[in-house]
Scaffold this active site. Structure first.
Site, PDB file in Angstrom:
ATOM      1  N   ASN A 208       0.826  -1.218   0.000  1.00  0.00           N
ATOM      2  CA  ASN A 208       0.000   0.000   0.000  1.00  0.00           C
ATOM      3  C   ASN A 208       0.855   1.261   0.000  1.00  0.00           C
ATOM      4  O   ASN A 208       0.641   2.190   0.777  1.00  0.00           O
ATOM      5  CB  ASN A 208      -0.943   0.008   1.212  1.00  0.00           C
ATOM      6  CG  ASN A 208      -1.927  -1.137   1.189  1.00  0.00           C
ATOM      7  OD1 ASN A 208      -2.527  -1.422   0.148  1.00  0.00           O
ATOM      8  ND2 ASN A 208      -2.081  -1.827   2.312  1.00  0.00           N
ATOM      9  N   ARG A 213       7.814   6.938  -1.453  1.00  0.00           N
ATOM     10  CA  ARG A 213       7.660   6.672  -0.015  1.00  0.00           C
ATOM     11  C   ARG A 213       8.389   5.387   0.369  1.00  0.00           C
ATOM     12  O   ARG A 213       8.967   5.299   1.463  1.00  0.00           O
ATOM     13  CB  ARG A 213       6.183   6.576   0.344  1.00  0.00           C
ATOM     14  CG  ARG A 213       5.939   6.540   1.850  1.00  0.00           C
ATOM     15  CD  ARG A 213       4.537   6.977   2.205  1.00  0.00           C
ATOM     16  NE  ARG A 213       4.330   6.934   3.656  1.00  0.00           N
ATOM     17  CZ  ARG A 213       3.687   5.963   4.286  1.00  0.00           C
ATOM     18  NH1 ARG A 213       3.182   4.945   3.598  1.00  0.00           N
ATOM     19  NH2 ARG A 213       3.527   5.988   5.599  1.00  0.00           N
ATOM     20  N   ARG A 263       3.965  -2.243   8.957  1.00  0.00           N
ATOM     21  CA  ARG A 263       5.090  -2.931   8.299  1.00  0.00           C
ATOM     22  C   ARG A 263       6.225  -3.205   9.290  1.00  0.00           C
ATOM     23  O   ARG A 263       7.042  -4.104   9.064  1.00  0.00           O
ATOM     24  CB  ARG A 263       5.599  -2.105   7.124  1.00  0.00           C
ATOM     25  CG  ARG A 263       4.513  -1.773   6.096  1.00  0.00           C
ATOM     26  CD  ARG A 263       5.001  -0.743   5.085  1.00  0.00           C
ATOM     27  NE  ARG A 263       3.903  -0.187   4.312  1.00  0.00           N
ATOM     28  CZ  ARG A 263       3.134   0.830   4.702  1.00  0.00           C
ATOM     29  NH1 ARG A 263       3.363   1.395   5.893  1.00  0.00           N
ATOM     30  NH2 ARG A 263       2.165   1.273   3.938  1.00  0.00           N
ATOM     31  N   LYS A 307       2.119 -10.968  -4.442  1.00  0.00           N
ATOM     32  CA  LYS A 307       2.856  -9.973  -5.224  1.00  0.00           C
ATOM     33  C   LYS A 307       4.270  -9.754  -4.689  1.00  0.00           C
ATOM     34  O   LYS A 307       5.244  -9.699  -5.445  1.00  0.00           O
ATOM     35  CB  LYS A 307       2.090  -8.659  -5.250  1.00  0.00           C
ATOM     36  CG  LYS A 307       2.722  -7.617  -6.167  1.00  0.00           C
ATOM     37  CD  LYS A 307       3.145  -6.413  -5.388  1.00  0.00           C
ATOM     38  CE  LYS A 307       3.749  -5.355  -6.297  1.00  0.00           C
ATOM     39  NZ  LYS A 307       4.072  -4.113  -5.571  1.00  0.00           N
ATOM     40  N   PRO A 324       4.826 -10.326 -11.324  1.00  0.00           N
ATOM     41  CA  PRO A 324       4.197  -9.737 -10.132  1.00  0.00           C
ATOM     42  C   PRO A 324       2.971  -8.923 -10.566  1.00  0.00           C
ATOM     43  O   PRO A 324       3.068  -8.067 -11.451  1.00  0.00           O
ATOM     44  CB  PRO A 324       5.290  -8.830  -9.562  1.00  0.00           C
ATOM     45  CG  PRO A 324       6.569  -9.293 -10.212  1.00  0.00           C
ATOM     46  CD  PRO A 324       6.164  -9.789 -11.555  1.00  0.00           C
ATOM     47  N   ASP A 326      -0.172  -6.427  -9.496  1.00  0.00           N
ATOM     48  CA  ASP A 326      -0.880  -5.546  -8.575  1.00  0.00           C
ATOM     49  C   ASP A 326      -2.007  -4.881  -9.360  1.00  0.00           C
ATOM     50  O   ASP A 326      -2.273  -5.218 -10.520  1.00  0.00           O
ATOM     51  CB  ASP A 326       0.060  -4.520  -7.944  1.00  0.00           C
ATOM     52  CG  ASP A 326       0.799  -3.674  -8.986  1.00  0.00           C
ATOM     53  OD1 ASP A 326       0.446  -3.754 -10.192  1.00  0.00           O
ATOM     54  OD2 ASP A 326       1.722  -2.938  -8.612  1.00  0.00           O
ATOM     55  N   HIS A 328      -2.112  -2.035 -10.670  1.00  0.00           N
ATOM     56  CA  HIS A 328      -1.555  -1.347 -11.835  1.00  0.00           C
ATOM     57  C   HIS A 328      -1.429  -2.316 -13.013  1.00  0.00           C
ATOM     58  O   HIS A 328      -1.866  -2.014 -14.133  1.00  0.00           O
ATOM     59  CB  HIS A 328      -0.193  -0.759 -11.455  1.00  0.00           C
ATOM     60  CG  HIS A 328       0.423   0.082 -12.528  1.00  0.00           C
ATOM     61  ND1 HIS A 328       1.704   0.581 -12.436  1.00  0.00           N
ATOM     62  CD2 HIS A 328      -0.036   0.498 -13.718  1.00  0.00           C
ATOM     63  CE1 HIS A 328       1.988   1.269 -13.506  1.00  0.00           C
ATOM     64  NE2 HIS A 328       0.949   1.243 -14.309  1.00  0.00           N
ATOM     65  N   GLN A 345     -15.496  -6.967 -10.812  1.00  0.00           N
ATOM     66  CA  GLN A 345     -14.783  -7.135  -9.543  1.00  0.00           C
ATOM     67  C   GLN A 345     -14.024  -5.864  -9.193  1.00  0.00           C
ATOM     68  O   GLN A 345     -13.392  -5.248 -10.058  1.00  0.00           O
ATOM     69  CB  GLN A 345     -13.822  -8.321  -9.633  1.00  0.00           C
ATOM     70  CG  GLN A 345     -14.512  -9.658  -9.854  1.00  0.00           C
ATOM     71  CD  GLN A 345     -13.520 -10.789 -10.027  1.00  0.00           C
ATOM     72  OE1 GLN A 345     -12.333 -10.559 -10.237  1.00  0.00           O
ATOM     73  NE2 GLN A 345     -14.000 -12.021  -9.948  1.00  0.00           N
ATOM     74  N   PHE A 376       5.244  -2.219 -17.648  1.00  0.00           N
ATOM     75  CA  PHE A 376       5.030  -1.584 -16.344  1.00  0.00           C
ATOM     76  C   PHE A 376       5.717  -0.219 -16.312  1.00  0.00           C
ATOM     77  O   PHE A 376       5.118   0.785 -15.904  1.00  0.00           O
ATOM     78  CB  PHE A 376       5.567  -2.479 -15.230  1.00  0.00           C
ATOM     79  CG  PHE A 376       5.407  -1.911 -13.851  1.00  0.00           C
ATOM     80  CD1 PHE A 376       4.248  -2.133 -13.126  1.00  0.00           C
ATOM     81  CD2 PHE A 376       6.411  -1.149 -13.269  1.00  0.00           C
ATOM     82  CE1 PHE A 376       4.088  -1.603 -11.847  1.00  0.00           C
ATOM     83  CE2 PHE A 376       6.267  -0.607 -12.003  1.00  0.00           C
ATOM     84  CZ  PHE A 376       5.098  -0.838 -11.290  1.00  0.00           C
TER      85      PHE A 376
END
Length: 397
Positions: A208, A213, A263, A307, A324, A326, A328, A345, A376
């Site tokens: 998330n 970050r 985390r 992921k 992987p 996600d 995106h 969904q 990506f």
């Protein structure tokens, strides 16, 4: 105190390995969300920590240029690693030519077992800085030292330069017309071969989160629990923490104070679990383990879902066909390939996750994870200016 180096200001401190830009684009590969430790400190010059060293990298049309810095305790101004002491470099420009030798054959091995012969794009060579003017220091003559050879090998392994994109891109472009259109603006994108410990805990931080970050969290993790290497200008560089450091009794509390949130618990518990149940060499040993088994093993760790496990498998454990997924990647897939996928969904299900990975592996083949990285990266907002006007117009339609 040392400073961030720039190739044009002091070329005698730099070394290079041959690599054309269609085989590697530093500006994309180092900032697309694979690794979070590289920063562009000067235009086109990327500084980060790799293999216990601080590096600055830059590139020209046909070479990757690099220099490393002494640790603070060993710092002697103007002495590059692997060389004896000498006077400061000449103020006049020094050209460097490369002599290629021993062009051989190498084999590309995929996680699925497919193998094909390819002529090595990046042969073993000796770097021989040649005398260009009367002021060139004598120490620049002759063969590279042991440290130079070691550093060259570290970079070749990190960027996996034995894999030829000149073989892979044409295949992907032949089987996928959408990839063909996108790839014209995004050559040179390859998967890094990272240290498994650094890769795992970096991607535990990614939950998330967004790239900038995550990079901030990883940097705070290194500053707090890593070994100090050196200071360049006002920036201090540290190694990535060891498993032992991350398994300390007060790690979770300290990381919460540093803004890691939930985390913090995952990082502390995962480090302890690895050491107590598997041992410090376990993560590296997963490179020799089949993909599905390695993924299952990683998913037993706190904070590691599908992921994160797949990111670790692709970017540090040599599993080239891993995708992987996600939200995106899900959106890219629905927009450009499978419009019906997950219709109705709102969240990514395990079933859709598997369907996406299987679809791309069938389409692109054993290096599907590498091809996925091209699409990506091309979809990230920071790289939209790289696209041709025609591609931008097609996306807006």
């Amino acid at each position: 105190m040392q400073i961030h180096s720039i190739l044009s200001e002091c070329p005698t401190l730099w070394r290079s390995i041959p690599c054309i830009q269609p085989e590697l684009r530093l500006d994309i590969v180092l900032s697309c969300g694979q690794s979070f430790r590289w920063q562009e400190k000067s235009p086109g010059h990327w500084t980060g920590v790799l293999a216990g060293r601080v590096w600055t990298l830059t590139q020209t049309q046909d070479h990757i240029w690099y220099r490393t810095y002494c640790k603070d305790a060993d710092n002697v101004p103007q002495v590059p690693m692997g060389r004896g002491k000498r006077k400061g470099p000449s103020a006049r420009p020094v050209g460097v030519k490369m002599k290629k030798k021993n062009i051989g054959k190498s084999r590309l091995n995929s996680d699925e077992g497919d193998v094909h012969e390819t002529e090595r794009m990046f042969p073993e060579e000796k770097e021989e800085p040649l005398q260009m003017n009367d002021t060139t220091p004598e120490l620049l003559k002759g063969e590279s030292g042991t440290a130079d050879q070691e550093e060259s090998m570290i970079l070749r392994d990190y960027f996996q330069l034995h894999v030829r994109l000149s073989d892979l891109y044409p295949h992907w472009m032949h089987v996928d017309k959408h990839f063909e259109r996108v790839a014209k603006d995004f050559p040179g994108i390859r998967i890094l071969r990272q240290d498994p410990t650094e890769c795992l805990f970096s991607f535990i931080c990614s939950s998330n989160n967004h790239i900038s970050r995550i990079a901030g969290m990883v940097e705070r993790l290194c500053q707090t629990y890593g070994e100090r290497l050196c200071q360049l200008d006002s920036c201090t560089y540290h190694t990535f923490p060891t498993l032992q450091a991350l398994a300390g009794n007060d790690v979770e509390k300290r990381l919460r104070e540093l803004g890691f949130g939930y985390r913090a618990k995952f990082i502390s518990q995962a480090a302890k679990m690895i050491l107590e149940k598997h041992g410090p060499a376990w993560l590296d040993s997963l490179r020799e383990t089949p993909y599905e088994e390695a993924k299952r093993a990683l998913r037993t760790l706190p904070g590691v879902g599908a992921k994160v496990a797949d990111c670790v498998c692709l970017m540090s454990l040599d599993k080239t066909g891993v995708i992987p997924v996600d939200t995106h990647v899900w959106q890219i897939t629905k927009r450009d390939y499978l419009s019906h996928l997950g219709a109705g969904q709102k969240s990514l299900t395990d079933k859709v996750y598997r369907e996406i990975g299987d679809f791309y592996r069938r389409l692109w083949g054993p290096f599907a994870g590498w091809a996925h990285s091209v699409l990506f990266s091309a979809d990230l907002k920071k790289f939209q200016a790289y696209k041709s006007k025609q591609e931008q117009q097609q996306q807006q339609q």
